[in-house]
Design an enzyme around this catalytic site. Structure first.
Site, PDB file in Angstrom:
ATOM      1  N   LYS A 215      38.200   4.917 -55.355  1.00  0.00           N
ATOM      2  CA  LYS A 215      38.059   5.669 -54.108  1.00  0.00           C
ATOM      3  C   LYS A 215      38.717   4.915 -52.953  1.00  0.00           C
ATOM      4  CE  LYS A 215      34.409   7.478 -51.114  1.00  0.00           C
ATOM      5  NZ  LYS A 215      32.978   7.730 -50.965  1.00  0.00           N
ATOM      6  N   ARG A 281      29.129   7.126 -57.278  1.00  0.00           N
ATOM      7  CA  ARG A 281      28.322   7.453 -58.461  1.00  0.00           C
ATOM      8  C   ARG A 281      28.090   8.952 -58.613  1.00  0.00           C
ATOM      9  NH1 ARG A 281      25.930   4.617 -54.645  1.00  0.00           N
ATOM     10  NH2 ARG A 281      24.091   5.370 -53.553  1.00  0.00           N
ATOM     11  N   HIS A 397      13.532   1.453 -83.834  1.00  0.00           N
ATOM     12  CA  HIS A 397      13.458   0.277 -84.697  1.00  0.00           C
ATOM     13  C   HIS A 397      13.554  -1.002 -83.879  1.00  0.00           C
ATOM     14  CE1 HIS A 397      13.700   2.715 -88.372  1.00  0.00           C
ATOM     15  NE2 HIS A 397      14.290   3.550 -87.532  1.00  0.00           N
ATOM     16  N   LYS A 521      29.768  -9.480 -53.001  1.00  0.00           N
ATOM     17  CA  LYS A 521      31.225  -9.317 -52.938  1.00  0.00           C
ATOM     18  C   LYS A 521      31.818 -10.282 -51.925  1.00  0.00           C
ATOM     19  CE  LYS A 521      31.675  -4.316 -53.589  1.00  0.00           C
ATOM     20  NZ  LYS A 521      32.141  -3.122 -52.903  1.00  0.00           N
TER      21      LYS A 521
HETATM   22  C1  G6Q Z   1      29.090   3.925 -56.294  1.00  0.00           C
HETATM   23  C2  G6Q Z   1      29.485   2.672 -55.701  1.00  0.00           C
HETATM   24  C3  G6Q Z   1      30.356   1.801 -56.578  1.00  0.00           C
HETATM   25  C4  G6Q Z   1      31.830   2.193 -56.548  1.00  0.00           C
HETATM   26  C5  G6Q Z   1      32.641   1.046 -57.141  1.00  0.00           C
HETATM   27  C6  G6Q Z   1      34.105   1.368 -57.220  1.00  0.00           C
HETATM   28  O1  G6Q Z   1      28.429   4.777 -55.756  1.00  0.00           O
HETATM   29  O2  G6Q Z   1      30.008   2.898 -54.470  1.00  0.00           O
HETATM   30  O3  G6Q Z   1      29.938   1.744 -57.916  1.00  0.00           O
HETATM   31  O4  G6Q Z   1      32.038   3.378 -57.240  1.00  0.00           O
HETATM   32  O5  G6Q Z   1      32.441  -0.115 -56.390  1.00  0.00           O
HETATM   33  O6  G6Q Z   1      34.620   1.664 -55.957  1.00  0.00           O
HETATM   34  P1  G6Q Z   1      36.065   2.226 -55.789  1.00  0.00           P
HETATM   35  O7  G6Q Z   1      36.115   3.561 -56.453  1.00  0.00           O
HETATM   36  O8  G6Q Z   1      36.301   2.309 -54.319  1.00  0.00           O
HETATM   37  O9  G6Q Z   1      37.008   1.267 -56.476  1.00  0.00           O
END
Ligand code: G6Q
Length: 558
Positions: A215, A281, A397, A521
């Site tokens: 994203k 997510r 199991h 991070k």
């Molecule tokens: C999800 C979080 C997180 C995110 C990852 C990847 O809700 O925000 O899991 O999806 O950190 O982020 P990018 O898609 O920006 O690389």
């Protein structure tokens, strides 16, 4: 950890009439056994079950009565759930800490629906990207899209992490039956070089497409893997390969950040966009689902979206008493906040769903693992339980021992399908019958148990009878669907999305931010250069971290 000082007045949640009524009701009901509740009411199974949007839910083996449900629904009403649902579907900025709308439901809306964000209908944009994805997926699947050397694409490697990995990888596994088996799919998420190396070691670069799913297009792990992928591709294609042209044929991006995509060298014509109102997510139905579409084709992908949409509509419109996500959420609240259950097990009896628990861990815990409410106050009740699970029957199991006879209460979601996509018959019985008999048996044993007297009657010596006693009264939901299809996956995932949303509304938290992942991070960024610095360079961390860094430097150089 979450309790405020004793002089802090109770939160709005604890002041709700339904909250105190539920506390009193819990005291009354807790000593009652499911054996009694079933004995008192022959119609219990019928009354406490519901079928909607293709999912049958039997919730009769929960420690509830009509009164419990009445009070839980009152709690939902007092918490303003209806208004919050309308606010989400209405494009309001309900993600308050990030000042964003939350509209994953728009991603699966049909073309003729209208959903507005800041006065703009976003559905046409959603469908424009879906059309672009369809066109690209058809070209790759037909072989019309070729790599730099003119060969068709046989391998697709999705590089992403968190929300840009868990959805696509879970969905690929879940829908493998529907996938084009001529294409090989791999998912690289971890910055551990082993992930990339093992995923690509048997692939031919000339026939490999990298889907960079991010994203933000700034995530360290994903960008590191994307750079490694580019180097791997160019090395594999030969020294004299023109960088830009080759990257253009072998890389596409799924992102909201056109500038960074272009700076990496991917033509924005090969970028599939989405919007800030799609949380990571919650993004598997956005462009982040491109690998899913490549695997199962655009039509099956549309069926998956339609399954999501069906559940979205059910959630938006059904009265709370007949609303699957709402009921599931309220039952979770009941165990989490009144019985003190710390975890929830999700146990799919469907091998194709073996990554669902991992997917749900992010969905549930990253959404609701919070301790400050939208009112800016620290909460004074427990928020998200810990979700975990494995497919059945394997778990039986191993850890089911604790669920049956341990000292902790673990509410369970069983997920079962009536029909197998791989029907196999043996002299011991049909595999599917053997599988499903186990779901029913587990739910029965957890609810009703076995007394020491029964164990003795069945021949156990008295000294062993107590070990063989199952106290039962352990709550379960059994969900049953017809078969594993793209639409069924959509309905199931949307059910959990809205379950999470409902729980978040009751606790008064923002289910759509994730500030808790930030600190680590930032600290990692600071430590990276320190790992390669001269070993005597001063370190400014605590003594433990300093010592670990020194130890790593020493081991690395030895
Ligand atoms: C999800 C979080 C997180 C995110 C990852 C990847 O809700 O925000 O899991 O999806 O950190 O982020 P990018 O898609 O920006 O690389």
């Amino acid at each position: 950890m979450t309790s405020p000082p004793t002089d802090t007045p109770p939160s709005a949640l604890r002041l709700r009439p339904a909250w105190s009524a539920l506390q009193a009701h819990h005291e009354q009901l807790a000593p009652q056994h499911l054996r009694e509740l079933f004995a008192q009411d022959p119609a219990r199974a019928e009354r406490f079950s519901l079928e909607a949007a293709g999912i049958f839910l039997d919730y009769s083996k929960n420690r509830i009565t009509d009164e419990t449900l009445r009070l839980l629904i009152q709690l939902a009403n007092e918490s303003g759930l209806r208004e919050r649902i309308n606010a989400m579907f209405g494009g309001e900025r309900i993600n308050v800490t990030e000042d964003r709308a939350v509209l994953h439901v728009a991603l699966r809306a049909p073309r003729d629906q209208q959903i507005f964000v800041d006065g703009e209908d976003v559905v046409p944009q959603v469908h424009a990207v879906l059309d672009q994805m369809r066109d690209f997926a058809e070209r790759v699947r037909s072989g019309a899209w070729t790599g730099h050397t003119g060969q068709r694409i046989d391998n697709v490697v999705n590089i992403g992490i968190g929300g840009s990995d868990l959805g696509p990888s879970m969905a690929y596994e879940a829908l493998r039956h529907y996938a084009d088996r001529k294409l090989t799919f791999r998912f690289v998420s971890n910055v551990d070089g082993t992930d990339f190396a093992e995923a690509t070691r048997d692939l031919d670069p000339a026939r490999t497409l990298f889907v960079i799913a991010s994203k933000t297009f700034t995530t360290l792990e994903t960008m590191a893997n994307a750079h490694t992928a580019r180097a791997w591709l160019l090395a594999g294609l030969g020294e004299d390969t023109g960088d830009t042209r080759a990257v253009g044929r072998h890389f596409v991006a799924l992102s909201t950040n056109a500038e960074a995509v272009s700076a990496f060298g991917i033509d924005t014509a090969n970028m599939f966009g989405f919007w800030d109102w799609v949380g990571g997510r919650y993004s598997m139905t956005s462009a982040i689902g491109l690998s899913t579409m490549l695997a199962i084709g655009p039509d099956e992908f549309r069926s998956m979206l339609d399954g999501f949409h069906e559940m979205d509509e059910h959630f938006r419109t059904a009265p709370f008493e007949r609303n699957l996500p709402v009921l599931k959420a309220l039952l979770s609240i009941w165990y989490n906040n009144f019985f003190g259950a710390q975890t929830m097990a999700v146990l799919p009896y469907e091998q194709y769903l073996h990554r669902l628990p991992a997917y749900l861990q992010q969905l549930t815990m990253e959404s609701n693992g919070k301790q400050v409410g939208v009112d800016g106050r620290r909460v004074d009740v427990d928020t998200s339980p810990i979700y975990w699970g494995e497919p059945g029957t394997n778990g039986q199991h191993s850890f089911y021992q604790l669920i049956h006879q341990g000292t902790r209460l673990v509410p369970v979601d069983f997920i079962a399908f009536a029909n197998s996509l791989n029907p196999l018959v043996t002299p011991l019985g049909d595999h599917q019958d053997l599988l499903i008999a186990n779901v029913f048996a587990q739910a029965e044993a957890l609810a009703f148990g076995q007394t020491a007297a029964q164990a003795e009657a069945e021949g156990s010596p008295a000294w062993l009878a107590l070990h063989r006693e199952f106290d039962g009264n352990r709550p379960t939901n059994v969900m049953m669907l017809e078969r594993m299809t793209p639409a069924a996956l959509g309905r199931l995932v949307a059910l959990y999305e809205h379950d999470v949303f409902t729980q978040g509304v009751i606790w008064g938290i923002d289910s759509f931010d994730q500030w808790g992942v930030e600190l680590g991070k930032v600290l990692a960024k600071r430590i990276v250069p320190e790992l390669v610095a001269a070993s005597d360079e001063a370190l400014g961390h605590d003594t433990s971290t300093n010592a670990l860094i020194r130890r790593y430097r020493a081991l690395r150089s030895s």
